[in-house]
Every structure is written in C-alpha cells, then in structure tokens.
Write a protein that holds these residues in place. Structure first.
Motif, PDB file in Angstrom:
ATOM      1  N   ALA A  28       0.945  -1.201   0.228  1.00 39.31           N
ATOM      2  CA  ALA A  28       0.050   0.283  -0.120  1.00 39.31           C
ATOM      3  C   ALA A  28       0.823   1.124  -0.403  1.00 39.31           C
ATOM      4  O   ALA A  28       0.637   2.146  -0.971  1.00 39.31           O
ATOM      5  N   PRO A  29       2.411   1.628   1.080  1.00 35.15           N
ATOM      6  CA  PRO A  29       2.886   2.618   0.644  1.00 35.15           C
ATOM      7  C   PRO A  29       2.573   3.453  -0.735  1.00 35.15           C
ATOM      8  O   PRO A  29       3.035   4.118  -1.295  1.00 35.15           O
TER       9      PRO A  29
ATOM     10  N   HIS B  21       2.030   1.738  -3.548  1.00 39.43           N
ATOM     11  CA  HIS B  21       0.735   1.505  -4.357  1.00 39.43           C
ATOM     12  C   HIS B  21       0.379   3.472  -4.370  1.00 39.43           C
ATOM     13  O   HIS B  21      -0.211   3.882  -5.155  1.00 39.43           O
ATOM     14  N   VAL B  22      -0.019   3.842  -2.223  1.00 42.26           N
ATOM     15  CA  VAL B  22      -0.567   5.139  -2.635  1.00 42.26           C
ATOM     16  C   VAL B  22       0.312   6.450  -3.033  1.00 42.26           C
ATOM     17  O   VAL B  22      -0.128   7.829  -3.523  1.00 42.26           O
ATOM     18  N   THR B  23       1.711   6.653  -3.125  1.00 45.53           N
ATOM     19  CA  THR B  23       2.703   7.443  -3.734  1.00 45.53           C
ATOM     20  C   THR B  23       2.920   7.060  -5.042  1.00 45.53           C
ATOM     21  O   THR B  23       3.783   7.340  -5.752  1.00 45.53           O
TER      22      THR B  23
ATOM     23  N   ARG C  58       0.552   2.907  -8.786  1.00 45.02           N
ATOM     24  CA  ARG C  58       0.269   1.873  -9.929  1.00 45.02           C
ATOM     25  C   ARG C  58       0.454   2.589 -10.908  1.00 45.02           C
ATOM     26  O   ARG C  58       0.690   1.490 -11.866  1.00 45.02           O
ATOM     27  N   LEU C  59       0.593   4.054 -11.134  1.00 44.63           N
ATOM     28  CA  LEU C  59       1.090   4.554 -12.705  1.00 44.63           C
ATOM     29  C   LEU C  59       1.822   3.180 -13.110  1.00 44.63           C
ATOM     30  O   LEU C  59       2.628   3.030 -14.412  1.00 44.63           O
TER      31      LEU C  59
ATOM     32  N   CYS D  84       9.623   1.862   1.994  1.00 45.62           N
ATOM     33  CA  CYS D  84       8.472   3.088   1.832  1.00 45.62           C
ATOM     34  C   CYS D  84       8.760   4.425   1.983  1.00 45.62           C
ATOM     35  O   CYS D  84       7.930   5.054   0.954  1.00 45.62           O
TER      36      CYS D  84
ATOM     37  N   VAL E 108      11.049   5.609   0.507  1.00 47.73           N
ATOM     38  CA  VAL E 108      11.413   6.686  -0.850  1.00 47.73           C
ATOM     39  C   VAL E 108      10.608   5.783  -1.939  1.00 47.73           C
ATOM     40  O   VAL E 108      11.036   4.974  -2.907  1.00 47.73           O
TER      41      VAL E 108
ATOM     42  N   ASN F 174      11.677   5.762  -5.342  1.00 46.47           N
ATOM     43  CA  ASN F 174      10.986   7.046  -5.866  1.00 46.47           C
ATOM     44  C   ASN F 174      10.941   6.967  -7.182  1.00 46.47           C
ATOM     45  O   ASN F 174      11.522   7.851  -8.174  1.00 46.47           O
TER      46      ASN F 174
ATOM     47  N   ARG G 212      19.203   7.681   3.985  1.00 43.20           N
ATOM     48  CA  ARG G 212      19.411   9.322   3.804  1.00 43.20           C
ATOM     49  C   ARG G 212      20.058  10.386   4.258  1.00 43.20           C
ATOM     50  O   ARG G 212      19.615  10.299   5.623  1.00 43.20           O
TER      51      ARG G 212
ATOM     52  N   PHE H 141       9.123  -0.401   8.292  1.00 44.02           N
ATOM     53  CA  PHE H 141      10.781  -0.452   9.017  1.00 44.02           C
ATOM     54  C   PHE H 141      11.315  -0.698   9.809  1.00 44.02           C
ATOM     55  O   PHE H 141      12.636   0.309   9.510  1.00 44.02           O
TER      56      PHE H 141
ATOM     57  N   ALA I   7       4.359   6.744   6.594  1.00 45.49           N
ATOM     58  CA  ALA I   7       4.789   6.561   4.439  1.00 45.49           C
ATOM     59  C   ALA I   7       3.449   7.102   3.935  1.00 45.49           C
ATOM     60  O   ALA I   7       2.415   7.672   4.773  1.00 45.49           O
TER      61      ALA I   7
ATOM     62  N   ASP J  85       1.072   9.876   1.702  1.00 42.60           N
ATOM     63  CA  ASP J  85       1.216  10.818   1.675  1.00 42.60           C
ATOM     64  C   ASP J  85       1.420  12.167   2.420  1.00 42.60           C
ATOM     65  O   ASP J  85       0.746  12.948   2.769  1.00 42.60           O
TER      66      ASP J  85
ATOM     67  N   VAL K 252       0.030   4.692   7.231  1.00 40.13           N
ATOM     68  CA  VAL K 252      -0.404   5.063   5.874  1.00 40.13           C
ATOM     69  C   VAL K 252      -1.370   6.849   5.888  1.00 40.13           C
ATOM     70  O   VAL K 252      -2.008   5.586   6.006  1.00 40.13           O
TER      71      VAL K 252
ATOM     72  N   PHE L 167      -6.840  -3.319  -1.501  1.00 44.05           N
ATOM     73  CA  PHE L 167      -5.572  -3.563  -1.606  1.00 44.05           C
ATOM     74  C   PHE L 167      -4.588  -4.415  -0.827  1.00 44.05           C
ATOM     75  O   PHE L 167      -4.551  -5.530  -0.538  1.00 44.05           O
TER      76      PHE L 167
END
Ligand SMILES: Cc1cc2nc3c(=O)[nH]c(=O)nc-3n(C[C@H](O)[C@H](O)[C@H](O)COP(=O)(O)O)c2cc1C
Ligand code: SF4
Ligand code: SF4
Ligand code: SF4
Ligand code: FES
Lengths: 159, 594
Positions: free
Chosen positions: A88-89, A91-93, A96-97, A130, A132, A145, B48, B200, B354, B356, B428, B442
C-alpha cells in the motif's frame, strides 16, 4: 543472476557441497534451498531429487516447502528478475502508474517470464523502503522514487 | 577503541546508490589512504541525507556537520585535501545548508523521545566498540553480576514493557512463563520478519544498532533460562541479515555470547535464520515451523510457544523493538521507563510514516501522542497541502481511521477500540485522492495472497471479499454487497485459526464504518468519488485549456488521442485504457478526470 543451464552432474555436485557445508538436519533445508535458488536461478527437479537423497527427506516434503515461499522458485526464471513492490505505501505514492507502465513496457503480466527469457516480472510485498516508494528491485539493484517516465531508462541498463 | 577525528557520512539509500554512492565511498577511501588520513578519518554508510532530488552526490562531515552537495567523483581529492588535511571547509561545494540529515530518520523532533533509535546514525553498526562506548553491554554486565534471573524478570515486569510486535503482551510475564517451564532446552527467538507493508523500524534497528537487539536477547535468555537463540529475519532485508551476523560474531569474540559469558557461568549462543518470502511467517507458530525447515503454517494455540515452541521446547518470542528496549530498562530502571507513556502502554513506540505525508520516515514517540500530533507536528502535514482523508495503522490487519479520530491517543487499547491495531507501527497516510474502496480491495488482495490456505474461513472468505470489492470497484456492485461484506468479515474474524485471518477483515470493516458513503457511491451511483477506480472514470480534454501541444498524443500508449498541432485534442473513450499518463503530462492541466 546465474541462469546458465547447469548439467545434471553439476547440479548434483552443487547439492552435495551445500549439504556438506550446512549439515543434513531438517532445519538446514530452507538455507540450502536459498542457495540452490541463487545458484541455478530456480530449484530444479534434479536438485530436489538429489537433495532428497542427501538429506534423507521425501521429495514431496522438499517440493512442498519450496513452493510455499515466494522467494524460492521451482520454475526457471528469466535472466533478470524484476520485483515490484505492490504494498500500500508504494501504491498510494504513485506505484500504480509505475506498475502499469512496467507491464506495458515489458509486455508481460505479473508472474510471467518473457519469451526470450530476458525478464521475469514479479511483485513483492513491502521491502521496508517505503520512505522512498515506489520501489522496485531488478536482480540485486534497488530503485526508489521511481516514476513511470524513468521505467524505460532503467530497463535499458540490463542486457 | 580507535578515535577518529572526523567522520564522513555517505547516504546509501536506493536513490543515492543509483547516483553512485558506493563509488563515492570507494573514491573517498582511496583518497584518504593516499593522503595518509586512515587513522583520522572514517567513512560511514548511513541512510538518506538531505534531499534526494538534488543532482549529484552528497555527504556530511562530522563533527563539523558540514553538508557537501552536488559532488562528482573528481571533486573528491580536492575536498579531502581541504577538509581533512588542511582542516578548512571547502566552501565551493556547500551549495545549500539543510538541517535534515537523514530523511528516513531525521534529527529528533520536539515531541520525540528516543530509546530504541538513540544510537542509529550515531554509531558504526559494524563496530561493537562503538556500541560499547555508549553504555553498550553495561546492562548485561549488571544483570550477570548483580541481579538474579527472577529480579531481572521483575524489573522488566515493573517497567510495563509490552510486546512491540503487535499483541502487546507484557514481556516480563512471557519470560516468567519460560523460566517456570520445566525443560532441558529453552529457546529465545527474535521476530525480525517485519512483513507489514509500510513498517521499517525493525529494519533500521537491525541495520543501525544490532547490538541492542543482541544484548536484549542475552538478558532475556538469562532471565528465562534459555541457552540457544535465533533471530528470524526476512530475506528481503539482506543488509540487516549481514549486519546481525557480524554483530553476533563480534559479540562472540568479546565473550558476550557463547560459553560462560563474562565468567558468570551462564551460556547462550545466537544464530540468524533467514525467511524466504512468506508474510504469514511473522506469526509466531509459523515462524517456528519455518526455522524447523517446514512450510510456515500456523498451528492452533494452545499449546503456546512458552509451553511447546521450537522443536516442542519452551520458547520465548519477542519483536526486535521489544528486545532493544531491554538494556535501557535495566540501566535506567523500571520507574524511569514506566514514567513515559500513557495508561497501560509504557515507554515509547517507533512509527514508520509513509504515504502522502510530507516527512516520511521513522519517529519514536512516547505512547499517548495523538494521531494529529504525529501527522501534522512531526510529519509536517499532507503533501502538496492536500486534504487529509485517512490513516491506516497496523499494516494489513489494521484499520483505516478518518479525520474525526485524529485526536486519538495512540496506545494499544485506544487503537483496538477504534477498530484498528498498533501492529508494528506502520502509519500510511492517505490524502483526498485516495479511494477507500480501492484501498480496502488492495489490502484484501494482500491478505488473500498471503493466506497460507490452511483453514477455510480465511482461505475462501478472503477470496470472496476480494471478489466483491473488485466487483464494486468495477462498477458492478450489487445492493446487498454491503451486508454480505459485513457478514463475511464477522465469519472470517471469528473462525480463522491465526491472527492473519482474524485481522484480515479490519481494513474492510473500518472503511465500511467510516467511509460507507464511498461504497454507496460506487454501488448505487456507479461513481468513484476520488476518481481512482478505472471503470468509473473517463478522461476528457477541456476545450478552452488545450493548446494543442501534442504532448499527450505522443505519449499515449494506445494512441487514443488525436488532434492537429495547435488544435484542441480529443480522447477516444473506446480506445483509452485510463492509464492516466496524459493527465500527468499535460503542461496546461487541460485533461480532466470525470
Ligand atoms: C500474520 C501475522 C504476522 C505477524 N508478523 C509479525 C512481525 O512481522 N513481527 C513481529 O514481531 N510480530 C509479528 N506478528 C506477531 C507475532 O505472532 C508475535 O505476537 C510477536 O512476535 C510477539 O512478540 P512481542 O511480544 O515482542 O510483540 C505477526 C502475527 C501475525 C498473526
Ligand atoms: S487464518 Fe489464514 S493464514 Fe492463518 S492459518 Fe488460517 S489460512 Fe493460514
Ligand atoms: S498535453 Fe494538454 S495541452 Fe497538450 S495537446 Fe494534450 S491536452 Fe492539449
Ligand atoms: S489515459 Fe492513458 S490511454 Fe487514456 S488517453 Fe490518456 S494516455 Fe491515452
Ligand atoms: S510499501 Fe513498497 S517498500 Fe514498503
């Protein structure tokens, strides 16, 4: 990825060496299968047969273990294995595309190997990267990314 | 131990590796050798640094905390000479200053308290002396020389430490069960299978502070009377596996593992075992089956692992984070630990953020902090300042919580009450562009796929739910689907053998509860309010906005777009596969999703 087809003799030798190094206790089965998978690209019938003899385990047991775990394969795979994170993490960022682009670019659905044996397209669950996401792994290379536009360029790195 | 005058940190996150981080490290090391600085300057790998979008390579130099950016390999000799030999800052490479050092784990925010993460990024994980220099293995020394096993258990019990792997069972109590079990051989197991998508934290602890886990396990083994231990680490974490193996090796060389540890008469040894890609192996009984070389299928409990675990012997299993709290509890005392936290949840919890949210990454906060504080104060709010829609906690067996629950105080009990779980601390965050039915589908796709198939309610039930959700997303939902979903959720939850099946309905149940209107819009109006579900959307080019730049037409994978240069373009809905590429590309925002 080492996926040259090995002769039966070589496979038997590989299995023997592995059993020698790890010992023949049942608990060593999964570590040994990991190594066979890495060496041959998959776990062949020949390897299972030899392992069954060396470890004194029924072939059916070895086969049932090998098919249970996603990272072990009893089918030959392409020269390059792509694992795309489908959790999911990612997928939502935007995963999917990227996933759609990847499938289109390779002309492969999930789980399939291309006719020319170059690619196997797999999905994986979260790789713990997730932060990145979207993330994909080709052989041992990790890409983070990832955007749909980057996909063709990334694939070009592989022969 | 060797003291280095300077430390150079190079980020080895995937983006930086792609940009050539390892080549940078090599070049640095070569140059350091060449200029005779081997004894003085140490190159370390870290997660990072700074902004991954900047071009070129970057590195940080400590103790000065100088951040050099946009480097090429050719810059290295000059940089090393200036910075380390001549001891002055090479100004020309400092093109920006950033406060953030490590995006996966940045400097602690005001609301953070770090116990588990305190050493991460601060020490060299491959060097036991670094850990020892920061109080490492002092707790073990204290336990072995000053405390009986029973006193050790009591201290952990008094601290209120609960399992960080999900269920939140009191750790001291678990250890006491093992201590009281009669057997020749007892096992100590560390669950490092971290399979929850979005989590993670365990990986960072294993990779960044491996000895805290090893020390916690030795202390636990002493308390519980175990002589052999296993760290079961998922194969998807190769760096963690390597780091743990090195740590064990070093601890053995220091007499901290093996026979007669520190001359105390107590013996304990450790081994790393690798998973092979099966989510269900995170479940404790499945994990033990996997260590034994079997298919990783759960078995009914009782008997519990404390009675009959690995090879039928009493076995204790704890999460990575649970163990890594232990040394600090022993050193600073139960009272200190239990003063942190909220109600029955003491201490801190790591969360992996993680989705948005602006600042993704790891945080460690005392229990009791609200979701609002986590997402906005620590996480910096929603990306692109969009609207918050939901936060999913606890991984695939957790639930989705809406805006009106943002004031919820995070602890085991409050989350359970809200229909979710704490799980391994994955968070999330989802913005307004997320379709909650799609998200439920999903997660169901995930659990359906990961169900080991041993029991029917989970195997068949998750498949049925997935079919229904897929149908709804495709615009083929039926009026009684919602009732059927509710029924299936209850059945699966009640009748499944293990936690995977019991928890699998949570994402569906919680979205049904908090986002019912979205289900209804899909089923009754054949409409996806977030404009995500492909069958329910159309892409259209808006007349007045399209400049006819042809960008979309050139990039459409199925040639669904036509139009002359400088003329308004049109999309043929019969050909369009709704991939969304044109909408992302159009420089004039002329493509709309309807
Ligand atoms: C499907 C499933 C997956 C699980 N995955 C994990 C995991 O990845 N890590 C973990 O520590 N616990 C996981 N658990 C919980 C373990 O069964 C167990 O409760 C935990 O390791 C106990 O350690 P703790 O008391 O320190 O939390 C999982 C449980 C289930 C049902
Ligand atoms: S609930 Fe699911 S994962 Fe657990 S034992 Fe049953 S089928 Fe397997
Ligand atoms: S990219 Fe946008 S502006 Fe250009 S032709 Fe397509 S719709 Fe028109
Ligand atoms: S959504 Fe994809 S397929 Fe449809 S018109 Fe746009 S680019 Fe072409
Ligand atoms: S969800 Fe893709 S790496 Fe975690």
């Amino acid at each position: 990825m080492a996926t040259e087809v090995k002769e039966g003799q070589d496979i038997r030798k590989l299995v023997r060496t592995l059993v020698q190094n790890h010992g023949d206790e049942k608990a060593e089965l999964i570590p040994i299968l990991h190594e066979i998978n890495r060496e041959l690209g998959y776990i062949s019938d020949e390897a299972i047969k030899e392992l069954s003899k060396r470890m004194n385990l029924p072939s059916s047991h070895i086969y049932s273990v090998a098919t249970f775990y996603r990272m072990l394969s009893t089918e030959p795979r392409g020269r390059h294995v792509i694992q795309f994170c489908e959790s999911a993490p990612c997928h939502v960022t935007g995963g999917r595309l990227v996933w759609q682009k990847l499938q289109r670019e390779l002309g492969l659905p999930k789980g399939e190997t291309s006719q020319d044996n170059k690619w196997t397209l797999l999905t994986t669950s979260c790789l713990g990267l997730c932060g990145v996401g979207p993330v994909m792994v080709i052989d041992n290379d990790i890409y983070g990314n990832v955007t749909p536009e980057q996909v063709p360029g990334i694939l070009k790195n592989y022969e | 131990m060797a003291y280095f005058r300077s430390h150079v940190l190079v980020s080895v996150d995937p983006v930086c590796v792609q940009k050539g981080a390892y080549e940078l490290i090599e070049t640095l090391q070569d140059e350091i050798v060449k200029q005779g600085l081997v004894e003085e300057v140490q190159v370390l790998e870290t997660s990072r640094i700074g902004d991954p979008e900047t071009e070129g390579l970057d590195l940080m130099v400590y103790p000065e905390a100088v951040h050099y950016t946009k480097l090429t390999l050719d810059d290295v000799p000059f940089l090393v000479e200036e910075q380390f030999l001549k001891g002055r800052i090479a100004e020309q490479y400092i093109r920006e200053t950033k406060k953030v050092v490590d995006e996966e784990l940045s400097a602690p925010k005001t609301k953070e308290v770090r116990i588990v993460l305190k050493n991460i990024g601060e020490i060299d994980p491959l060097n036991i002396e670094d850990y020892i220099a920061r109080d490492g293995y002092m707790a073990l020394g204290k336990v072995l020389t000053e405390m009986t096993p029973e006193e050790t258990i009591q201290e952990v019990l008094d601290s209120g430490l609960r399992g960080r792997g999900g269920a939140g069972f009191p750790t001291g109590l678990k250890w006491r069960f093992i201590r009281n079990a009669e057997a020749e051989q007892k096992y100590m197991i560390c669950n490092a299978d971290e399979g929850d998508p979005g989590a993670f934290a365990n990986r960072r602890v294993l990779e960044g502070d491996p000895h805290s886990v090893v020390e916690g396990m030795i202390i636990g083994a002493y308390a519980a009377g175990a002589s052999q231990g296993y760290i079961y680490c998922r194969a998807e974490y190769p760096i963690a596996v390597r780091t743990m193996k090195t740590a064990i090796e070093q601890a053995r060389n220091f007499g901290l593992l093996g026979d007669n540890i520190l001359g105390s008469g107590f013996s304990f040894d450790l081994e790393v075992r690798m998973g092979a890609g099966a989510f269900v192996c995170g479940e404790e009984t499945a994990l033990m089956a996997s260590i034994e070389g079997l298919r990783g299928e759960p078995r009914p409990r009782p008997p519990f692992p404390a009675q009959k675990g690995l090879w039928e012997q009493p076995s204790n299993i704890n999460n990575v984070e649970t163990y890594s709290n232990v040394p600090q509890i022993i050193l600073k005392g139960a009272e200190w630990f239990s003063s942190l936290g909220y109600k029955k949840s003491t201490g801190t919890k790591t969360f992996s953020m993680a989705g948005d949210v602006k600042n993704t990454g790891l945080i460690e906060v005392p229990f009791g902090i609200t979701l609002q504080e986590i997402i906005y104060d620590v996480g910096g709010g929603i990306k692109e300042d969009k609207k918050f829609k939901a936060v999913q906690t606890g991984g695939p067996m957790g639930g989705c919580l809406p805006e009106n629950l943002l004031d919820l105080h995070m602890d085991y009990e409050a989350l359970a009450e809200a229909g979710s779980i704490l799980g391994s601390g994955g968070l999330v965050v989802m913005d307004e562009d997320t379709c909650m039915v799609d998200i439920a589908r999903f997660f169901m796709d995930f659990t359906q796929d990961e169900s080991c198939g041993k029991c029917t309610p989970c195997r068949i039930g998750t498949r049925r739910i997935l079919e229904i959700l897929t149908r709804i997303c495709e615009g083929k939902g039926k009026p009684d689907d919602i009732d059927t979903l509710r029924y299936l959720c209850d059945q699966i939850n009640e009748n499944s053998l293990c936690g995977l099946g019991k928890g699998a309905p949570n994402p569906v149940k919680s979205t049904l509860e908090h986002f019912l209107d979205e289900y209804e819009a899909h089923i009754y109006e054949k409409r996806c309010p977030a404009k995500v579900c492909k069958s329910l959307i159309r892409f259209e080019i808006i007349d007045g906005l399209c400049t006819g730049c042809t960008l979309c037409a050139r990039n459409c994978p199925v040639d669904a777009i036509s139009g002359e240069r400088r003329q308004t373009h049109v999309i043929d809905p019969d050909i369009c596969i709704k991939c969304g590429i044109c909408e992302q590309l159009c420089p004039y925002d002329a493509i709309e999703i309807k």
